[in-house]
Design a protein around this motif. Structure first.
Motif, PDB file in Angstrom:
ATOM      1  N   GLY A  93      37.938  49.177  28.562  1.00 28.41           N
ATOM      2  CA  GLY A  93      36.322  48.989  29.050  1.00 28.41           C
ATOM      3  C   GLY A  93      35.847  47.986  28.828  1.00 28.41           C
ATOM      4  N   ASP A  94      36.611  46.966  27.968  1.00 33.73           N
ATOM      5  CA  ASP A  94      36.266  45.465  27.578  1.00 33.73           C
ATOM      6  C   ASP A  94      35.790  44.649  28.748  1.00 33.73           C
ATOM      7  N   GLU A  95      34.898  43.639  28.530  1.00 26.99           N
ATOM      8  CA  GLU A  95      34.331  42.752  29.265  1.00 26.99           C
ATOM      9  C   GLU A  95      35.003  41.668  29.354  1.00 26.99           C
ATOM     10  N   PHE A  96      35.228  41.243  30.727  1.00 23.32           N
ATOM     11  CA  PHE A  96      35.965  39.875  30.770  1.00 23.32           C
ATOM     12  C   PHE A  96      34.920  38.911  31.186  1.00 23.32           C
ATOM     13  N   ILE A  97      34.991  37.693  30.219  1.00 23.32           N
ATOM     14  CA  ILE A  97      33.849  36.666  30.335  1.00 23.32           C
ATOM     15  C   ILE A  97      34.691  35.283  30.905  1.00 23.32           C
ATOM     16  N   GLY A  98      34.118  34.450  31.824  1.00 16.67           N
ATOM     17  CA  GLY A  98      34.619  33.344  32.289  1.00 16.67           C
ATOM     18  C   GLY A  98      35.025  32.440  31.235  1.00 16.67           C
ATOM     19  N   HIS A  99      36.012  31.575  31.288  1.00 20.60           N
ATOM     20  CA  HIS A  99      36.482  30.776  30.012  1.00 20.60           C
ATOM     21  C   HIS A  99      37.380  29.759  30.855  1.00 20.60           C
ATOM     22  N   GLY A 100      36.758  29.316  32.107  1.00 21.69           N
ATOM     23  CA  GLY A 100      37.590  28.211  32.563  1.00 21.69           C
ATOM     24  C   GLY A 100      38.894  28.700  33.110  1.00 21.69           C
ATOM     25  N   ARG A 101      39.417  27.857  33.832  1.00 19.99           N
ATOM     26  CA  ARG A 101      40.926  27.954  34.268  1.00 19.99           C
ATOM     27  C   ARG A 101      42.074  28.114  32.975  1.00 19.99           C
ATOM     28  N   THR A 102      41.989  26.946  32.194  1.00 22.30           N
ATOM     29  CA  THR A 102      42.931  26.907  31.117  1.00 22.30           C
ATOM     30  C   THR A 102      42.211  26.015  29.911  1.00 22.30           C
TER      31      THR A 102
END
Length: 295
Positions: free
Chosen positions: A109-118
């Protein structure tokens, strides 16, 4: 003399702000945020266990690859053991390359946060339209794997161009963690509306502490605990945020896990005084507060 300005937020000294509570009447929010990253082989950017200015050959690549092969799973086991909800700054390339990651995060149930492509690239040197494509591509791949679009963003290397906040808000992001200016959240201005800055530490962060400054795992664990204890005392006056920032290829090494686990166990003895939250939950709560409470 007039210096260059960002014009994203106004000055605000913390003693002058309204006092409010976190959910449940708590005054200290604890955020444990992990970084899941993927790197190019023998190309681009990437940190090295021996220090800064890495030569991109097989050794530092393999050391970083340890994070997705082993270190992440060590950290997830630790978070499960301690019953800590978490969020993950995720390179979209990591989800495409390592198919086990997204299901494991979703199961927690964790959150995905945007961190670019690489983390082999930075966005602060791109033309605006190229940066827009990077943000949208990362967002869409995370949405595919997470089942919901990410609302938060941390740029690779915590880097932004002059246009990044505008582009993020236009792409549907509602909060950002690239501005380590405060121990409380604050609102930022963009051309598409306001964007919340959520505290994200560059001090209680295993990468600069252990790689740039060569602290030991035990020294980092002491830093985490000292930060927490001081903020717990300060939270008697006002709401505060204690963020702990991890990387699986750094903190996921067994010799560093052990002192960190011990420090977190001592911290969690104060669980009744804490709101252990994910950054998106904190952003959602701030959005419910009356105007003017959060600067």
């Amino acid at each position: 003399m007039r210096l260059p300005e960002h014009r994203r937020y106004a000055h605000s000294a913390i003693p002058t702000r309204p006092v409010y509570d976190w959910p449940g009447g708590k005054r200290l929010a604890l955020l444990v945020v992990n970084n899941i990253e993927h790197f190019a082989f023998r190309a681009g950017l990437g940190s090295d266990s021996t220090g800064l200015n890495a030569v991109q050959n097989q050794r530092p690549y393999a050391w970083r690859d340890y994070g997705n092969r082993v270190g992440l799973w060590n950290l997830l086991d630790l978070l499960d053991e301690l019953e800590i909800p978490s969020a993950h700054n995720v390179n979209s390339a990591a989800l495409e390359t390592c198919p086990e990651i997204a299901p494991a995060l979703r199961a927690r149930g964790d959150e995905f946060i945007g961190h670019g492509r690489t983390n082999s690239e930075r966005q602060d040197g791109l033309w605006e339209e190229d940066e827009r494509r990077l943000i949208e591509e990362s967002r869409d791949i995370l949405a595919h794997h997470a089942g919901v679009a990410p609302r938060g963003w941390l740029g690779p290397y915590i880097a932004q161009s002059p246009h990044t906040p505008d582009l993020l808000r236009e792409a549907g992001f509602t909060y950002v963690m690239d501005w380590p200016a405060d121990d409380q959240p604050f609102w930022m201005e963009t051309r598409a509306g306001r964007l919340l800055s959520v505290p994200y530490s560059v001090e209680i962060n295993d990468s600069p502490a252990l790689i740039a400054r060569h602290h030991s795992g035990r020294e980092f664990a002491d830093m985490v605990e000292d930060q927490f204890r001081e903020l717990l005392e300060q939270s008697e006056k006002r709401p505060m945020v204690c963020s702990v920032v991890l990387h699986p290829f750094i903190l996921g090494q067994p010799h560093r896990l052990r002192p960190f686990r011990a420090a977190m166990r001592r911290i969690l003895e104060h669980r009744e005084h804490l709101w252990i939250a994910r950054p998106g939950e904190l952003a959602d709560y701030v959005a419910t507060l009356p105007g003017g409470v959060v600067p």
